[in-house]
Design a protein around this motif. Sequence first.
Motif, short mmCIF file in Angstrom:
data_model
loop_
_atom_site.label_atom_id
_atom_site.label_comp_id
_atom_site.label_asym_id
_atom_site.label_seq_id
_atom_site.Cartn_x
_atom_site.Cartn_y
_atom_site.Cartn_z
N SER A 77 32.39 86.10 -68.16
CA SER A 77 31.03 85.62 -68.31
C SER A 77 30.83 84.40 -67.42
CB SER A 77 30.73 85.25 -69.76
OG SER A 77 31.52 84.15 -70.18
N ILE A 78 29.57 84.11 -67.12
CA ILE A 78 29.24 82.95 -66.30
C ILE A 78 27.91 82.39 -66.78
CG2 ILE A 78 28.20 84.42 -64.50
CD1 ILE A 78 29.20 82.30 -62.45
N THR A 79 27.85 81.07 -66.94
CA THR A 79 26.62 80.42 -67.38
C THR A 79 25.73 80.12 -66.18
OG1 THR A 79 27.48 78.18 -67.16
CG2 THR A 79 27.93 79.34 -69.23
N SER A 80 24.52 79.68 -66.46
CA SER A 80 23.61 79.32 -65.38
C SER A 80 24.15 78.16 -64.57
CB SER A 80 22.23 78.98 -65.95
OG SER A 80 22.33 77.93 -66.90
N GLY A 81 25.01 77.36 -65.18
CA GLY A 81 25.62 76.24 -64.46
C GLY A 81 26.89 76.60 -63.72
N ASP A 91 30.51 86.17 -60.39
CA ASP A 91 29.66 85.24 -59.65
C ASP A 91 28.21 85.62 -59.88
OD1 ASP A 91 29.71 84.02 -56.18
OD2 ASP A 91 29.00 83.14 -58.05
N ARG A 92 27.32 84.71 -59.56
CA ARG A 92 25.90 84.98 -59.71
C ARG A 92 25.13 84.27 -58.61
NH1 ARG A 92 24.16 82.70 -65.40
NH2 ARG A 92 22.04 82.88 -64.58
N ASP A 93 23.99 84.84 -58.27
CA ASP A 93 23.07 84.22 -57.32
C ASP A 93 21.78 84.00 -58.09
OD1 ASP A 93 21.11 83.72 -55.37
OD2 ASP A 93 22.22 84.87 -53.86
N ASN A 94 21.56 82.78 -58.52
CA ASN A 94 20.39 82.50 -59.36
C ASN A 94 19.08 82.74 -58.61
OD1 ASN A 94 21.96 81.77 -61.61
ND2 ASN A 94 22.15 79.66 -60.87
N ALA A 95 19.08 82.50 -57.31
CA ALA A 95 17.85 82.70 -56.53
C ALA A 95 17.48 84.18 -56.45
CB ALA A 95 18.02 82.12 -55.13
N LYS A 96 18.51 85.04 -56.40
CA LYS A 96 18.27 86.48 -56.30
C LYS A 96 18.37 87.18 -57.65
CE LYS A 96 19.91 86.81 -51.52
NZ LYS A 96 20.88 87.45 -50.59
N ASN A 97 18.72 86.41 -58.69
CA ASN A 97 18.79 87.00 -60.04
C ASN A 97 19.86 88.08 -60.13
OD1 ASN A 97 16.03 87.71 -62.36
ND2 ASN A 97 17.40 85.98 -62.21
N LEU A 114 37.16 96.47 -55.51
CA LEU A 114 36.12 96.90 -56.41
C LEU A 114 35.09 95.79 -56.54
CD1 LEU A 114 35.09 98.91 -58.63
CD2 LEU A 114 36.45 97.57 -60.25
N ARG A 115 33.81 96.18 -56.44
CA ARG A 115 32.74 95.21 -56.59
C ARG A 115 31.62 95.84 -57.37
NH1 ARG A 115 30.45 90.66 -53.69
NH2 ARG A 115 28.17 90.70 -53.75
N LEU A 116 31.31 95.25 -58.51
CA LEU A 116 30.19 95.70 -59.35
C LEU A 116 29.05 94.70 -59.22
CD1 LEU A 116 32.14 96.65 -62.61
CD2 LEU A 116 31.58 98.11 -60.65
N SER A 117 27.83 95.23 -59.16
CA SER A 117 26.65 94.37 -59.08
C SER A 117 25.68 94.70 -60.20
CB SER A 117 25.95 94.56 -57.73
OG SER A 117 26.79 94.18 -56.67
N CYS A 118 24.89 93.71 -60.56
CA CYS A 118 23.93 93.88 -61.64
C CYS A 118 22.68 93.08 -61.30
CB CYS A 118 24.54 93.40 -62.95
SG CYS A 118 23.46 93.48 -64.39
N ILE A 119 21.52 93.71 -61.44
CA ILE A 119 20.27 93.02 -61.18
C ILE A 119 19.23 93.49 -62.19
CG2 ILE A 119 19.55 94.76 -59.50
CD1 ILE A 119 18.21 92.43 -57.93
N PRO A 120 18.41 92.60 -62.72
CA PRO A 120 17.38 93.02 -63.66
C PRO A 120 16.23 93.74 -62.95
CG PRO A 120 17.24 90.67 -63.29
CD PRO A 120 18.45 91.14 -62.57
N SER A 121 15.51 94.58 -63.69
CA SER A 121 14.43 95.38 -63.12
C SER A 121 13.21 94.51 -62.79
CB SER A 121 14.03 96.50 -64.08
OG SER A 121 13.69 95.96 -65.35
N LYS A 122 13.16 93.29 -63.33
CA LYS A 122 12.13 92.33 -62.96
C LYS A 122 12.74 90.95 -63.01
CE LYS A 122 9.00 91.22 -66.05
NZ LYS A 122 7.92 91.28 -67.09
N THR A 123 12.12 90.02 -62.35
CA THR A 123 12.65 88.66 -62.32
C THR A 123 12.47 88.01 -63.68
OG1 THR A 123 12.15 88.43 -59.97
CG2 THR A 123 12.50 86.41 -61.24
N ILE A 124 13.57 87.54 -64.24
CA ILE A 124 13.55 86.85 -65.52
C ILE A 124 14.45 85.62 -65.42
CG2 ILE A 124 13.09 88.90 -66.92
CD1 ILE A 124 16.10 88.99 -67.57
N ALA A 125 14.24 84.69 -66.33
CA ALA A 125 15.15 83.55 -66.42
C ALA A 125 16.40 84.02 -67.15
CB ALA A 125 14.49 82.42 -67.18
N ILE A 126 17.56 83.71 -66.60
CA ILE A 126 18.82 84.16 -67.18
C ILE A 126 19.69 82.97 -67.52
CG2 ILE A 126 20.94 85.45 -66.78
CD1 ILE A 126 19.35 87.35 -65.03
#
Length: 117
Positions: A49-53, A69-75, A18-30
Amino acid sequence: QVQLVESGGGSVQAGGSLRLSCIPSKTIAINTTAWYHQAPGRQRELVASITSGGDTVYADAVKGRYTIDRDNAKNTMTLQTDQPKPEDTDVYYCTSHGWDDAWEDYWGQGTQVTVSS
């Protein structure tokens, strides 16, 4: 208005993937981003949860089975497991504390996950 768009929910068998993905509708700082789950008639509860660090927190029920996990470059942010259980069946929501024109908490619309035995 920023919206979080979730994908990847549906039906999966116990022990499957199972893999869930989430992306904002516009680029924002998270800052911190997270997944919650909610059963009918119950409050939403933290899954992970996961922090920006990259610091992570997991609920005891999923610790060792799920990875956030998160990809900060791809938001983008993901939640995945190769060990889903029937008791994981719920609606899953992603949320992010982000900046558009102010810091606020954004939520996705929710995605149903059903794990069959």
